[in-house]
Design a protein around this motif. Structure first.
Motif, short mmCIF file in Angstrom:
data_model
loop_
_atom_site.label_atom_id
_atom_site.label_comp_id
_atom_site.label_asym_id
_atom_site.label_seq_id
_atom_site.Cartn_x
_atom_site.Cartn_y
_atom_site.Cartn_z
N HIS A 1 9.66 -1.26 -7.98
CA HIS A 1 10.14 -1.58 -9.33
C HIS A 1 9.27 -2.58 -10.05
O HIS A 1 9.16 -2.55 -11.27
CB HIS A 1 11.59 -2.07 -9.27
CG HIS A 1 12.55 -0.95 -9.06
ND1 HIS A 1 13.86 -1.13 -8.74
CD2 HIS A 1 12.36 0.40 -9.11
CE1 HIS A 1 14.44 0.05 -8.61
NE2 HIS A 1 13.55 0.98 -8.81
N PRO B 1 0.82 -1.22 0.00
CA PRO B 1 0.00 0.00 0.00
C PRO B 1 0.86 1.27 0.00
O PRO B 1 0.56 2.24 -0.70
CB PRO B 1 -0.82 -0.10 1.29
CG PRO B 1 -0.91 -1.57 1.57
CD PRO B 1 0.42 -2.12 1.11
N ILE C 1 3.81 5.72 -5.71
CA ILE C 1 3.76 5.78 -7.18
C ILE C 1 2.65 6.73 -7.64
O ILE C 1 2.82 7.49 -8.58
CB ILE C 1 3.57 4.37 -7.77
CG1 ILE C 1 4.92 3.64 -7.68
CG2 ILE C 1 3.08 4.41 -9.21
CD1 ILE C 1 4.87 2.18 -8.02
N LYS C 2 1.55 6.72 -6.93
CA LYS C 2 0.46 7.65 -7.26
C LYS C 2 0.91 9.09 -7.02
O LYS C 2 0.56 9.99 -7.77
CB LYS C 2 -0.77 7.32 -6.41
CG LYS C 2 -1.98 8.16 -6.74
CD LYS C 2 -3.12 7.96 -5.78
CE LYS C 2 -3.67 9.31 -5.38
NZ LYS C 2 -4.61 9.26 -4.27
N THR C 3 1.70 9.31 -5.97
CA THR C 3 2.03 10.67 -5.54
C THR C 3 3.20 11.29 -6.31
O THR C 3 3.16 12.46 -6.66
CB THR C 3 2.38 10.64 -4.03
OG1 THR C 3 1.26 10.10 -3.34
CG2 THR C 3 2.66 12.04 -3.50
N THR C 4 4.25 10.51 -6.56
CA THR C 4 5.46 11.12 -7.11
C THR C 4 5.23 11.68 -8.52
O THR C 4 4.57 11.06 -9.35
CB THR C 4 6.65 10.12 -7.14
OG1 THR C 4 7.81 10.83 -7.62
CG2 THR C 4 6.39 8.92 -8.02
N GLN C 5 5.78 12.84 -8.74
CA GLN C 5 5.70 13.45 -10.07
C GLN C 5 7.04 13.29 -10.80
O GLN C 5 7.08 13.23 -12.02
CB GLN C 5 5.34 14.94 -9.95
CG GLN C 5 3.96 15.21 -9.37
CD GLN C 5 2.81 14.68 -10.22
OE1 GLN C 5 2.86 14.72 -11.45
NE2 GLN C 5 1.77 14.15 -9.59
N ILE D 1 6.12 -2.61 -9.93
CA ILE D 1 4.99 -1.84 -10.48
C ILE D 1 5.48 -0.84 -11.53
O ILE D 1 4.89 -0.69 -12.58
CB ILE D 1 4.23 -1.10 -9.35
CG1 ILE D 1 3.82 -2.07 -8.24
CG2 ILE D 1 3.00 -0.40 -9.91
CD1 ILE D 1 3.17 -1.40 -7.02
N LYS D 2 6.57 -0.15 -11.23
CA LYS D 2 7.03 0.92 -12.14
C LYS D 2 8.55 0.98 -12.07
O LYS D 2 9.11 1.57 -11.14
CB LYS D 2 6.40 2.25 -11.69
CG LYS D 2 6.54 3.38 -12.70
CD LYS D 2 5.64 4.55 -12.33
CE LYS D 2 5.67 5.61 -13.43
NZ LYS D 2 4.71 6.70 -13.18
N ARG E 1 2.39 1.70 -3.50
CA ARG E 1 1.39 2.15 -4.48
C ARG E 1 1.05 3.61 -4.29
O ARG E 1 0.90 4.36 -5.26
CB ARG E 1 0.12 1.32 -4.31
CG ARG E 1 -0.08 0.33 -5.42
CD ARG E 1 -1.47 -0.25 -5.37
NE ARG E 1 -1.69 -1.03 -4.18
CZ ARG E 1 -1.21 -2.26 -4.01
NH1 ARG E 1 -0.50 -2.82 -4.96
NH2 ARG E 1 -1.44 -2.92 -2.92
N ALA E 2 0.92 4.03 -3.03
CA ALA E 2 0.61 5.43 -2.76
C ALA E 2 1.76 6.33 -3.24
O ALA E 2 1.54 7.41 -3.77
CB ALA E 2 0.36 5.64 -1.27
#
Lengths: 274, 274
Positions: free
Chosen positions: B130, B97, B103-107, B132-133, B100-101
């Motif tokens: 890694h 969790p 990855i959602k947050t980082t720009q 995930i992305k 995932r958060a």
């Protein structure tokens, strides 16, 4: 494990969800259907929304889907539970991720919801919020002019600014600290909505939140893609491929998109490669 | 459907997760085990962490659990997959969790992770991020002094401020825009960490994010509680009930807590009601 994630929407609004899935899960492949020709779904009777959403679902089911995302609030409110109960794969709507994010975000338990006539009338957000936390106070607002603005590509315009300002006036007196964009088209008006509401109100985008939950459910089910080749997304629209291309390439910041025209209804066919 | 959610941790850090579950899912009942007597887990060998975590799990399994949350990063890194594969109920850890958060947050795709020796060495966050992305750059930092500060109730002190400042120095040159608190004890030092990192770095708390995913998985499995009576949470500690009560009542803002002493190890017994 190279199955795809299906994403369906009444038009191009669901691209806000697709874009976030691409950003948060860059190894996943998306097959997107936008029923642009019959958009908006918001003012349509529930039976029609149900029929059209099943048509998009049936069209995608011939592909090797591992998950279906109903990226349209109106369709989620009307038909999510039915589709969920009939498909073997996980089916995710946009309402409960938005509701959950709002509950996580609000400090004063006062939450606003912007939506179409269909979504607001269904009270799906109110039910979802209260089922989880019944002391949350919910203020709903119908925004009938937002979807046409977005679908006609006017979301950057001065008219958009004026419409957003006028539409949100009734919320100005309320004490909400969190506002759910209860329609996947609205994030394209997000900057204007945030500006209008001011820094005291946190704006929740269904797209980001749904993508986050798609990620969580794929992980939970161990179906996350580990492929390293770039994914080959496909887009299908019932409307003009050119207009779809114009909006999608602007929104996704990607010129090369694999977009096809599709006819839904009695005869499920697709044609006209672009 | 009145089953409970089990939450286990090496000590009181997992209360940050429990608190968020209580806030985001106020109808759910939590049974919490804190292995305070053997805390911290961070510097222990993996075998020991595995053994202790199984002991907490076995202790809770005699209750009617609908989900188990491993609210300890070290234990999640070492033994989540094993426990998941052996229990019939959903088992949620705190690492994915948080990842995932982030990855959602980082720009800018530069993410920092603060953790214990065990968590950092395991590279669990790096792998998760890694998987995930893979283009996310991860900078890890071991913070061995943080858990003892929290467990000894000094998280508001001037010493805490000094320790946080010194510990975070190596991150000051990095360009991370997102920082994961990769240990459930750290949110108690959250205000100091945020102050030290400044407004350019978004701080992700495992607690909030895990609670959000607990909510999503309960919803997905249709096991969310709809009871309206206030839940009857229970807390079990292997250490001092008084110290546990002091920290838990401060952190949960609740004086009346049902806390019991429990002995784990060869003989699984519990006694001494408080």
């Amino acid at each position: 494990m190279n199955q795809v994630i299906g994403v369906i929407d009444s038009g191009i609004g669901g691209l806000t969800v697709a874009k976030e899935i691409m950003r948060q899960l860059p190894n996943e492949t998306i097959y997107y259907v936008g029923d642009t020709a019959r958009c908006p779904y918001g003012p349509r009777p529930a039976d029609e929304v149900k029929e059209y959403t099943w048509e998009m679902t049936s069209f995608l089911m011939k592909y090797d889907l591992k998950m279906l995302v109903i990226a349209c609030n109106t369709a989620t409110a009307v038909v999510l539970e039915e589709i969920k109960s009939k498909l073997q794969i996980p089916v995710i709507g946009v309402i409960s991720p938005g509701a959950r994010a709002a509950i996580k975000t609000t400090q004063n338990n006062r939450v606003g919801v912007l939506g179409t006539v269909g979504t607001v009338k269904s009270e799906a957000y109110v039910r979802e919020l209260h089922q989880i936390k019944n002391k949350v106070e919910v203020t709903q607002l119908v925004c009938p002019k937002f979807v046409p603005l977005v679908e006609s590509s006017q979301y950057h315009s001065a008219i958009a600014q004026k419409v957003v300002k006028e539409t949100l006036t009734p919320l100005k007196g309320s004490e909400i600290d969190t506002l759910i964009l209860g329609c996947t088209h609205y994030p394209l008006l997000g900057p204007l909505i945030k500006q209008e509401m001011g820094p005291g109100v946190k704006v929740i985008s269904s797209g980001e939140e749904t993508a986050r939950e798609v990620s969580a459910i794929l992980h939970y089910n161990k179906t996350i893609s580990i492929q390293k080749e770039p994914p080959d997304h496909r887009f299908f629209t019932t409307g003009s491929v050119d207009i779809f291309h114009q909006i999608a390439s602007d929104w996704l910041k990607e010129r090369k998109l694999h977009i096809q025209s599709v006819r839904l209804g009695r005869y499920l066919t697709h044609s006209a490669d672009n």
